[in-house]
Each structure stands twice: as C-alpha cells, then as structure tokens.
Motif scaffolding. Structure first.
Motif, PDB file in Angstrom:
ATOM      1  N   GLN A  15       0.837  -1.204   0.000  1.00 26.55           N
ATOM      2  CA  GLN A  15       0.000   0.000   0.000  1.00 26.55           C
ATOM      3  C   GLN A  15       0.876   1.259   0.000  1.00 26.55           C
ATOM      4  OE1 GLN A  15      -3.513   0.404   0.018  1.00 26.55           O
ATOM      5  NE2 GLN A  15      -2.927   2.561  -0.196  1.00 26.55           N
ATOM      6  N   LEU A  16       0.721   2.082  -1.053  1.00 25.17           N
ATOM      7  CA  LEU A  16       1.461   3.352  -1.117  1.00 25.17           C
ATOM      8  C   LEU A  16       0.705   4.378  -0.271  1.00 25.17           C
ATOM      9  CD1 LEU A  16       3.786   5.040  -2.447  1.00 25.17           C
ATOM     10  CD2 LEU A  16       2.132   5.687  -4.195  1.00 25.17           C
ATOM     11  N   ALA A  17       1.327   4.862   0.818  1.00 24.53           N
ATOM     12  CA  ALA A  17       0.638   5.792   1.728  1.00 24.53           C
ATOM     13  C   ALA A  17       1.080   7.233   1.506  1.00 24.53           C
ATOM     14  CB  ALA A  17       0.890   5.387   3.178  1.00 24.53           C
ATOM     15  N   LEU A  18       2.323   7.446   1.092  1.00 19.31           N
ATOM     16  CA  LEU A  18       2.823   8.797   0.797  1.00 19.31           C
ATOM     17  C   LEU A  18       3.655   8.739  -0.471  1.00 19.31           C
ATOM     18  CD1 LEU A  18       4.060  10.082   4.299  1.00 19.31           C
ATOM     19  CD2 LEU A  18       1.962  10.785   3.096  1.00 19.31           C
ATOM     20  N   SER A  19       3.531   9.770  -1.296  1.00 24.30           N
ATOM     21  CA  SER A  19       4.248   9.784  -2.561  1.00 24.30           C
ATOM     22  C   SER A  19       4.964  11.116  -2.771  1.00 24.30           C
ATOM     23  CB  SER A  19       3.245   9.520  -3.687  1.00 24.30           C
ATOM     24  OG  SER A  19       3.884   9.612  -4.932  1.00 24.30           O
ATOM     25  N   LYS A  20       6.287  11.092  -2.748  1.00 28.77           N
ATOM     26  CA  LYS A  20       7.126  12.264  -3.039  1.00 28.77           C
ATOM     27  C   LYS A  20       6.673  13.524  -2.307  1.00 28.77           C
ATOM     28  CE  LYS A  20       8.507  10.507  -7.539  1.00 28.77           C
ATOM     29  NZ  LYS A  20       8.256  10.611  -8.978  1.00 28.77           N
ATOM     30  N   VAL A  21       6.567  13.410  -1.002  1.00 32.34           N
ATOM     31  CA  VAL A  21       6.110  14.534  -0.184  1.00 32.34           C
ATOM     32  C   VAL A  21       7.303  15.380   0.266  1.00 32.34           C
ATOM     33  CG1 VAL A  21       5.083  15.138   2.051  1.00 32.34           C
ATOM     34  CG2 VAL A  21       4.003  13.391   0.595  1.00 32.34           C
ATOM     35  N   SER A  22       7.234  16.692  -0.003  1.00 35.54           N
ATOM     36  CA  SER A  22       8.262  17.625   0.452  1.00 35.54           C
ATOM     37  C   SER A  22       7.606  18.814   1.135  1.00 35.54           C
ATOM     38  CB  SER A  22       9.094  18.153  -0.728  1.00 35.54           C
ATOM     39  OG  SER A  22       9.788  17.107  -1.362  1.00 35.54           O
ATOM     40  N   PHE A  23       8.115  19.192   2.293  1.00 34.83           N
ATOM     41  CA  PHE A  23       7.676  20.427   2.957  1.00 34.83           C
ATOM     42  C   PHE A  23       8.646  20.717   4.089  1.00 34.83           C
ATOM     43  CE2 PHE A  23       5.979  18.844   7.011  1.00 34.83           C
ATOM     44  CZ  PHE A  23       5.793  17.505   6.721  1.00 34.83           C
ATOM     45  N   HIS A  24       8.503  21.907   4.655  1.00 37.52           N
ATOM     46  CA  HIS A  24       9.421  22.331   5.703  1.00 37.52           C
ATOM     47  C   HIS A  24       8.614  23.108   6.736  1.00 37.52           C
ATOM     48  CE1 HIS A  24      13.460  24.544   6.639  1.00 37.52           C
ATOM     49  NE2 HIS A  24      13.019  23.805   7.618  1.00 37.52           N
ATOM     50  N   ILE A  25       8.711  22.729   7.997  1.00 34.13           N
ATOM     51  CA  ILE A  25       8.061  23.493   9.072  1.00 34.13           C
ATOM     52  C   ILE A  25       9.163  24.138   9.909  1.00 34.13           C
ATOM     53  CG2 ILE A  25       6.566  23.359  11.110  1.00 34.13           C
ATOM     54  CD1 ILE A  25       4.726  21.990   9.395  1.00 34.13           C
ATOM     55  N   GLU A  26       9.101  25.442  10.022  1.00 42.15           N
ATOM     56  CA  GLU A  26      10.153  26.186  10.723  1.00 42.15           C
ATOM     57  C   GLU A  26       9.945  26.087  12.241  1.00 42.15           C
ATOM     58  OE1 GLU A  26      12.535  27.836   9.185  1.00 42.15           O
ATOM     59  OE2 GLU A  26      11.769  27.984   7.141  1.00 42.15           O
ATOM     60  N   PRO A  27      11.012  26.260  13.014  1.00 44.02           N
ATOM     61  CA  PRO A  27      10.845  26.327  14.468  1.00 44.02           C
ATOM     62  C   PRO A  27       9.864  27.455  14.820  1.00 44.02           C
ATOM     63  CG  PRO A  27      13.175  26.227  13.889  1.00 44.02           C
ATOM     64  CD  PRO A  27      12.420  26.397  12.605  1.00 44.02           C
ATOM     65  N   GLY A  28       8.955  27.186  15.738  1.00 46.93           N
ATOM     66  CA  GLY A  28       8.018  28.216  16.174  1.00 46.93           C
ATOM     67  C   GLY A  28       6.779  28.342  15.309  1.00 46.93           C
ATOM     68  N   GLU A  29       6.676  27.536  14.237  1.00 49.23           N
ATOM     69  CA  GLU A  29       5.501  27.606  13.363  1.00 49.23           C
ATOM     70  C   GLU A  29       4.336  26.806  13.941  1.00 49.23           C
ATOM     71  OE1 GLU A  29       6.769  26.773   9.137  1.00 49.23           O
ATOM     72  OE2 GLU A  29       4.656  27.217   8.743  1.00 49.23           O
ATOM     73  N   MET A  30       3.116  27.175  13.527  1.00 50.26           N
ATOM     74  CA  MET A  30       1.948  26.344  13.827  1.00 50.26           C
ATOM     75  C   MET A  30       1.279  26.058  12.489  1.00 50.26           C
ATOM     76  SD  MET A  30      -0.986  26.695  16.650  1.00 50.26           S
ATOM     77  CE  MET A  30      -2.683  26.196  16.439  1.00 50.26           C
ATOM     78  N   ALA A  31       1.032  24.778  12.180  1.00 51.50           N
ATOM     79  CA  ALA A  31       0.453  24.413  10.890  1.00 51.50           C
ATOM     80  C   ALA A  31      -0.496  23.237  11.056  1.00 51.50           C
ATOM     81  CB  ALA A  31       1.560  24.063   9.899  1.00 51.50           C
ATOM     82  N   PHE A  32      -1.431  23.137  10.108  1.00 50.41           N
ATOM     83  CA  PHE A  32      -2.384  22.024  10.078  1.00 50.41           C
ATOM     84  C   PHE A  32      -2.089  21.112   8.894  1.00 50.41           C
ATOM     85  CE2 PHE A  32      -4.619  25.084  12.667  1.00 50.41           C
ATOM     86  CZ  PHE A  32      -5.289  24.304  13.595  1.00 50.41           C
ATOM     87  N   LEU A  33      -2.437  19.840   9.078  1.00 52.00           N
ATOM     88  CA  LEU A  33      -2.310  18.847   8.014  1.00 52.00           C
ATOM     89  C   LEU A  33      -3.697  18.256   7.817  1.00 52.00           C
ATOM     90  CD1 LEU A  33      -0.515  16.972   6.200  1.00 52.00           C
ATOM     91  CD2 LEU A  33      -0.345  15.461   8.200  1.00 52.00           C
ATOM     92  N   THR A  34      -4.202  18.298   6.579  1.00 51.51           N
ATOM     93  CA  THR A  34      -5.549  17.780   6.376  1.00 51.51           C
ATOM     94  C   THR A  34      -5.623  16.877   5.142  1.00 51.51           C
ATOM     95  OG1 THR A  34      -7.880  18.373   6.438  1.00 51.51           O
ATOM     96  CG2 THR A  34      -6.463  19.770   5.078  1.00 51.51           C
ATOM     97  N   GLY A  35      -6.811  16.342   4.892  1.00 52.76           N
ATOM     98  CA  GLY A  35      -7.015  15.390   3.810  1.00 52.76           C
ATOM     99  C   GLY A  35      -8.017  14.347   4.283  1.00 52.76           C
ATOM    100  N   HIS A  36      -8.656  13.668   3.335  1.00 50.33           N
ATOM    101  CA  HIS A  36      -9.681  12.692   3.712  1.00 50.33           C
ATOM    102  C   HIS A  36      -9.050  11.499   4.430  1.00 50.33           C
ATOM    103  CE1 HIS A  36      -8.244  10.159   0.482  1.00 50.33           C
ATOM    104  NE2 HIS A  36      -8.300  11.215  -0.321  1.00 50.33           N
ATOM    105  N   SER A  37      -9.904  10.644   4.982  1.00 48.58           N
ATOM    106  CA  SER A  37      -9.429   9.449   5.658  1.00 48.58           C
ATOM    107  C   SER A  37      -8.658   8.588   4.655  1.00 48.58           C
ATOM    108  CB  SER A  37     -10.645   8.706   6.205  1.00 48.58           C
ATOM    109  OG  SER A  37     -10.245   7.528   6.800  1.00 48.58           O
TER     110      SER A  37
END
Ligand code: ADP
Ligand code: ADP
Length: 228
Positions: A15-37
């Motif tokens: 089962q492929l669960a993630l495909s070529k995911v790139s991102f960067h969260i800086e120290p002190g940041e607040m972020a949300f991650l969303t998407g269907h089940s």
C-alpha cells in the motif's frame, strides 16, 4: 524543525501511503495537516515520530536525518516531540497527577522537580484542581487536556497532534486549538493533523493538504474550502 524531502512510504503489503512529499516546518511555526481518511496523515506523523520509516526520501527533525540515526538515538529524538492522539489513553488506575507525571518518572526526574512541572502543566491546561481525580471522573474535554498536559510536561519544542479533536464537539475542539495556540505563542512548534475542515476554516494558519498520499496544497487556509 521538520523537513521532508521527496518522501515516499509504501507499507509492507504494497500500500502506497505517501508519494514524493516535500515540505518544511520552521521552528516556532503552527500548521495544520488535512485530507480525507486514508490520505496519509497518520503515516506522515508516524514518520516524524519514528514509528514508521520512509521507503524513499529524507526526513529531518531538529537537524537529525532520521535515515542516519541509530536505534538507541530514537528515544532521545522522541523526547523533543509531544504527541497527542484522538483519545488520550490515560491509565485508569492512576490519578490525573500521576498520568501527567509519567514521562518525567520514566526520565528519572526528582520528585520535587516532577511535582513542580506537573503542577505547571496542569495549570496551563486549566486542570490544577483535578490533580487528584481519576480519569473516569473527567469529561471528554478534560481527559483530552490531561493528555495534552502529559505531552508538554517535559517541555518539548515540537507538539504533534493526530485528530486531537476527533471525539469533541466544536466548542471543546476550539478550546483545544486555543491551548495549542498558547503553546505556540510560548515558542513551541505545533503540527496538527485533522480532517475537520470546519475547525481549520476558523483559523488563519498554514494548511498542508494530502490527497492519496500526495501533497496537493500548502498555504494559508483559504485553499481548505476547495475540498480534496
Ligand atoms: P489518514 O491518517 O489520512 O487516514 P493513513 O496514513 O492512516 O491515512 O493511511 C494512508 C494509507 O496507508 C491508507 O491507504 C491506509 O490504509 C494505509 N495504511 C496505513 N497504515 C498502514 C499499515 N500499517 N499497513 C498497511 N497499510 C497501512
Ligand atoms: P486513526 O483513526 O487514528 O487514523 P485508524 O483506525 O485509521 O486510526 O488506524 C488504526 C491503526 O491501524 C493505525 O496505527 C494505522 O497505521 C493502522 N492501519 C490503518 N490502515 C491500515 C491497513 N490498511 N492495514 C494495516 N494497518 C492499518
């Protein structure tokens, strides 16, 4: 704080669960991650907390390349991450105080330091008067706040939450997010996975969206209303 570089994850069954995911969260940041089940949110968080390993690509946490770390370093890196889940999984036979103290006892803090830190953590989540209560005496929102106190009691620089409001009504959900904002304002990086778009819509935070394992949007939450 968190850096993904072309990360893919395929589970042993194929089962492929993630495909070529790139991102960067800086120290002190607040972020949300969303998407269907099934979009890959839990998998992404498990790669950060080293409960799963990437099949391809690089994950860096606090400058540590998780592909390079030794097994014995895992606990050391996890110490910097406060984890919050949909259900707080409290020990029913232990008081609120003892549940929150657990991570400190495991790390060998003195009794005095433990008491001080547990009191401070309970104060932050507004539950100082419940220290002697047992989990069965708490409401759902209170139990979740105990889980949050336990996650922050050793002052980790990163808070990771996987569907933290999944069992709560909209008002209590908002209270939990406000708590995360308090920690964020104190300098903690906060990363929250949720499929509750209503909750995100009321916020003005960076939102990363997964669809079928791919990162399809990353930006301020105006994109969240477009659907997945
Ligand atoms: P989400 O948290 O967004 O619901 P998950 O990361 O749990 O998504 O799941 C992503 C995909 O990977 C789904 O297709 C799911 O069935 C699959 N998956 C998750 N965990 C495992 C596992 N341990 N073994 C096999 N497949 C898994
Ligand atoms: P949550 O609601 O917290 O995402 P789930 O009920 O989706 O939890 O998944 C519970 C556990 O089962 C997770 O640890 C997840 O990795 C695992 N899991 C999810 N999908 C699969 C799958 N297709 N095969 C095996 N394990 C899975």
């Amino acid at each position: 704080m968190i850096k993904f570089d072309q990360v893919s994850k395929t589970y042993p069954g194929g089962q492929l669960a993630l495909s070529k995911v790139s991102f960067h969260i800086e120290p002190g940041e607040m972020a949300f991650l969303t998407g269907h089940s099934g979009a890959g949110k839990s998998t992404l968080l498990k790669l950060i907390s080293i409960m799963e390993r990437p099949s391809v690509g690089k994950v860096l946490i606090n400058g540590h390349d998780l592909n390079q770390i030794k097994r014995r370093q895992i606990a050391f890196i996890r110490r910097d991450i406060g984890m919050i889940f949909q259900s707080p999984h409290l020990l029913d036979s232990k008081t609120v105080f003892d549940n929150v103290a657990l991570p400190l006892i495991i790390e060998g803090y003195t009794r005095k330091e433990t008491s001080k830190r547990v009191a401070a953590a309970l104060e932050m989540v507004g539950l100082r008067d419940k220290a002697r209560s047992l989990p069965m005496m708490l409401s759902g929102g209170e139990a979740q706040r105990v889980g949050i106190a336990r996650a922050v009691v050793n002052k980790p620089p990163l808070l990771l939450a996987d569907e933290p409001t999944g069992n709560l009504d909209p008002k209590l959900s908002m209270e939990i997010i406000r708590l995360f904002e308090d920690f964020n304002q104190a300098g903690v990086s906060v990363f929250v996975a949720t499929h509750d778009l209503g909750l995100i819509a009321r916020m003005k935070y960076r939102t990363l969206t997964l669809r079928n394992g791919q990162m399809i949007t990353d930006g301020l939450n105006d994109a969240a209303g477009e659907g997945w």
